[in-house]
Scaffold this motif. Structure first.
Motif, PDB file in Angstrom:
ATOM      1  N   ASP A  67       1.286  -0.816  -0.130  1.00 54.18           N
ATOM      2  CA  ASP A  67      -0.016  -0.016  -0.614  1.00 54.18           C
ATOM      3  C   ASP A  67       0.942   1.273   0.226  1.00 54.18           C
ATOM      4  O   ASP A  67       0.124   2.718  -0.418  1.00 54.18           O
ATOM      5  N   VAL A  68       1.605   1.175   0.340  1.00 52.77           N
ATOM      6  CA  VAL A  68       3.167   2.503   0.533  1.00 52.77           C
ATOM      7  C   VAL A  68       4.474   1.927   0.155  1.00 52.77           C
ATOM      8  O   VAL A  68       4.924   3.799   0.373  1.00 52.77           O
ATOM      9  N   CYS A  69       4.494   1.185  -0.505  1.00 51.03           N
ATOM     10  CA  CYS A  69       5.709   0.677  -0.978  1.00 51.03           C
ATOM     11  C   CYS A  69       5.649   2.255  -2.643  1.00 51.03           C
ATOM     12  O   CYS A  69       5.090   0.828  -3.312  1.00 51.03           O
ATOM     13  N   PHE A  70       6.190   2.000  -3.226  1.00 55.77           N
ATOM     14  CA  PHE A  70       6.296   2.606  -4.758  1.00 55.77           C
ATOM     15  C   PHE A  70       7.683   2.552  -5.343  1.00 55.77           C
ATOM     16  O   PHE A  70       8.648   2.247  -4.692  1.00 55.77           O
ATOM     17  N   ARG A  88      10.369  -9.124  -0.881  1.00 60.97           N
ATOM     18  CA  ARG A  88       9.088  -8.453  -1.406  1.00 60.97           C
ATOM     19  C   ARG A  88       8.930  -6.608  -1.567  1.00 60.97           C
ATOM     20  O   ARG A  88       8.574  -6.079  -2.674  1.00 60.97           O
ATOM     21  N   ALA A  89       9.040  -6.430  -0.922  1.00 58.77           N
ATOM     22  CA  ALA A  89       9.745  -4.853  -0.657  1.00 58.77           C
ATOM     23  C   ALA A  89      10.144  -4.741  -2.333  1.00 58.77           C
ATOM     24  O   ALA A  89      10.094  -3.396  -2.621  1.00 58.77           O
ATOM     25  N   ALA A  90      11.683  -5.526  -2.100  1.00 61.26           N
ATOM     26  CA  ALA A  90      12.559  -4.878  -3.093  1.00 61.26           C
ATOM     27  C   ALA A  90      12.254  -4.838  -4.256  1.00 61.26           C
ATOM     28  O   ALA A  90      12.820  -4.111  -5.266  1.00 61.26           O
ATOM     29  N   GLU A  91      11.225  -5.731  -4.350  1.00 59.84           N
ATOM     30  CA  GLU A  91      10.017  -6.061  -6.098  1.00 59.84           C
ATOM     31  C   GLU A  91       8.892  -4.465  -6.233  1.00 59.84           C
ATOM     32  O   GLU A  91       9.259  -3.763  -7.315  1.00 59.84           O
ATOM     33  N   MET A  92       8.731  -4.321  -5.218  1.00 57.25           N
ATOM     34  CA  MET A  92       7.683  -3.309  -5.008  1.00 57.25           C
ATOM     35  C   MET A  92       8.870  -1.847  -5.204  1.00 57.25           C
ATOM     36  O   MET A  92       8.117  -1.344  -6.306  1.00 57.25           O
ATOM     37  N   VAL A  93       9.731  -1.985  -4.638  1.00 58.03           N
ATOM     38  CA  VAL A  93      10.016  -0.105  -5.325  1.00 58.03           C
ATOM     39  C   VAL A  93      11.324  -0.643  -6.598  1.00 58.03           C
ATOM     40  O   VAL A  93      11.602   0.401  -6.739  1.00 58.03           O
ATOM     41  N   GLY A  94      11.135  -1.546  -6.928  1.00 60.22           N
ATOM     42  CA  GLY A  94      12.838  -1.153  -8.067  1.00 60.22           C
ATOM     43  C   GLY A  94      13.436  -1.238  -8.029  1.00 60.22           C
ATOM     44  O   GLY A  94      13.501  -0.701  -6.948  1.00 60.22           O
ATOM     45  N   SER A  95      14.283  -0.954  -9.048  1.00 58.43           N
ATOM     46  CA  SER A  95      15.507  -0.716  -9.174  1.00 58.43           C
ATOM     47  C   SER A  95      16.063   0.367  -8.805  1.00 58.43           C
ATOM     48  O   SER A  95      17.704   0.763  -8.280  1.00 58.43           O
ATOM     49  N   ASN A  96      14.939   1.462  -8.703  1.00 63.52           N
ATOM     50  CA  ASN A  96      15.355   2.714  -8.332  1.00 63.52           C
ATOM     51  C   ASN A  96      15.517   3.387  -6.540  1.00 63.52           C
ATOM     52  O   ASN A  96      14.911   4.065  -6.600  1.00 63.52           O
ATOM     53  N   GLN A 178      12.583  14.121  11.439  1.00 58.69           N
ATOM     54  CA  GLN A 178      12.415  13.549  10.202  1.00 58.69           C
ATOM     55  C   GLN A 178      12.010  12.179  10.525  1.00 58.69           C
ATOM     56  O   GLN A 178      11.678  11.670  10.133  1.00 58.69           O
ATOM     57  N   PRO A 179      10.504  12.218  10.984  1.00 63.62           N
ATOM     58  CA  PRO A 179       9.854  10.813  10.710  1.00 63.62           C
ATOM     59  C   PRO A 179       9.686  10.643   9.209  1.00 63.62           C
ATOM     60  O   PRO A 179       9.691  10.901   8.442  1.00 63.62           O
ATOM     61  N   PRO A 180       9.112   9.047   8.859  1.00 61.81           N
ATOM     62  CA  PRO A 180       8.529   8.652   7.311  1.00 61.81           C
ATOM     63  C   PRO A 180       7.204   8.855   7.137  1.00 61.81           C
ATOM     64  O   PRO A 180       6.641   9.347   8.217  1.00 61.81           O
ATOM     65  N   GLU A 181       7.308   9.148   6.398  1.00 60.29           N
ATOM     66  CA  GLU A 181       6.252   9.584   5.379  1.00 60.29           C
ATOM     67  C   GLU A 181       4.727   8.503   6.120  1.00 60.29           C
ATOM     68  O   GLU A 181       3.813   8.792   6.515  1.00 60.29           O
ATOM     69  N   ARG A 182       5.400   7.438   5.595  1.00 55.57           N
ATOM     70  CA  ARG A 182       4.106   6.309   5.706  1.00 55.57           C
ATOM     71  C   ARG A 182       5.058   4.924   6.646  1.00 55.57           C
ATOM     72  O   ARG A 182       6.473   4.785   6.654  1.00 55.57           O
ATOM     73  N   LEU A 183       4.065   4.120   7.591  1.00 50.82           N
ATOM     74  CA  LEU A 183       4.522   3.491   8.145  1.00 50.82           C
ATOM     75  C   LEU A 183       3.466   2.264   8.242  1.00 50.82           C
ATOM     76  O   LEU A 183       2.523   2.769   8.328  1.00 50.82           O
TER      77      LEU A 183
END
Length: 243
Positions: A67-70, A88-96, A178-183
């Protein structure tokens, strides 16, 4: 009689043949743990202490991350386990994008790094470090670094699967500049030798989130529960008020 005795005996008897088994698949991720053919035909009560193929493994937590990893997101995960959420998170965020996972247990660090290798993941790393309290590490922490929450907060997304340490982590987040934008926060009771050492307390977790400036935007409930179904488990997806 201890109901877990058959599962304990099975785990011990299959340790040697398991070395030549195939890597288990958890939520589509190939992991270090090995499975053998008997795992698939015996009842869950016997195989509960070995890692079998499990398509729904960490399904709700991974759903929360999705829901929050772009694409391009910088993601920090506290708690790595078998490495499934990292892959799985690495797949979500892609190579960039990039994922950094902090894990305190030595065995889990090895398993997580092995999962990155088995799944050809290059945009992630797993650090051997404790963030917050080491309430329930699944293996010895050895020479793990101790990292303050302020050092891991500067990311787009912070995932917390810390087995009880979420309380201290959320308290610390309320004090960072500077807290993270999404948790994404996983919460359930924590047991030690069967005894509850951290109670399930959704209201307290939500209160700490609100104090830190977060609003819960989505909530998932794991119907299977935690601790082999003994305890409720929820995953809270949150957004900071500054977003």
């Amino acid at each position: 009689m201890n109901a877990d005795i058959p599962a304990i005996i099975y785990q011990q008897l299959t340790a040697l043949p398991r070395l030549n088994g195939r890597n288990a698949m958890l939520n589509g991720v190939r992991v270090e743990s090995k499975t053998i053919w008997t795992d698939e035909v015996l009842p869950d009560a016997v195989t509960k202490f070995v890692v079998n193929d499990e398509p729904a493994y960490e399904y709700q937590y991974v759903s929360g991350l999705s829901d929050v990893c772009f694409t391009g997101s910088e993601v920090t995960l506290i708690g790595g386990g078998e490495g499934v959420s990292t892959v799985r998170a690495a797949e979500m965020v892609g190579s960039n994008g990039f994922v950094t996972t902090y894990e305190g247990g030595e065995n889990q660090v090895r398993a997580g790094r092995r999962a990155l290798h088995l799944n050809d993941v290059e945009n992630a790393q797993i650090r051997h470090a404790v963030v917050g309290d080491d309430i329930s590490l699944r293996s010895d922490k050895g020479k793990a670094d101790v990292v303050p929450v302020s050092s891991v907060a500067e990311s787009d997304v912070l995932g917390i699967d810390a087995d009880g340490a979420e309380f201290s982590i959320l308290r610390s987040l309320a004090r960072v500049d500077q807290p993270p934008e999404r948790l994404v926060v996983e919460h359930h009771a924590v047991r030690n030798d069967g005894e509850v050492v951290v109670e399930f307390d959704r209201d307290e977790v939500v209160s700490l989130l609100e104090t830190a400036g977060y609003e819960v935007t989505e909530e998932y409930c794991d119907a299977r529960g935690a601790n082999y179904g003994k305890d409720a488990e929820i995953i809270l997806v949150c957004e900071h008020e500054t977003v």
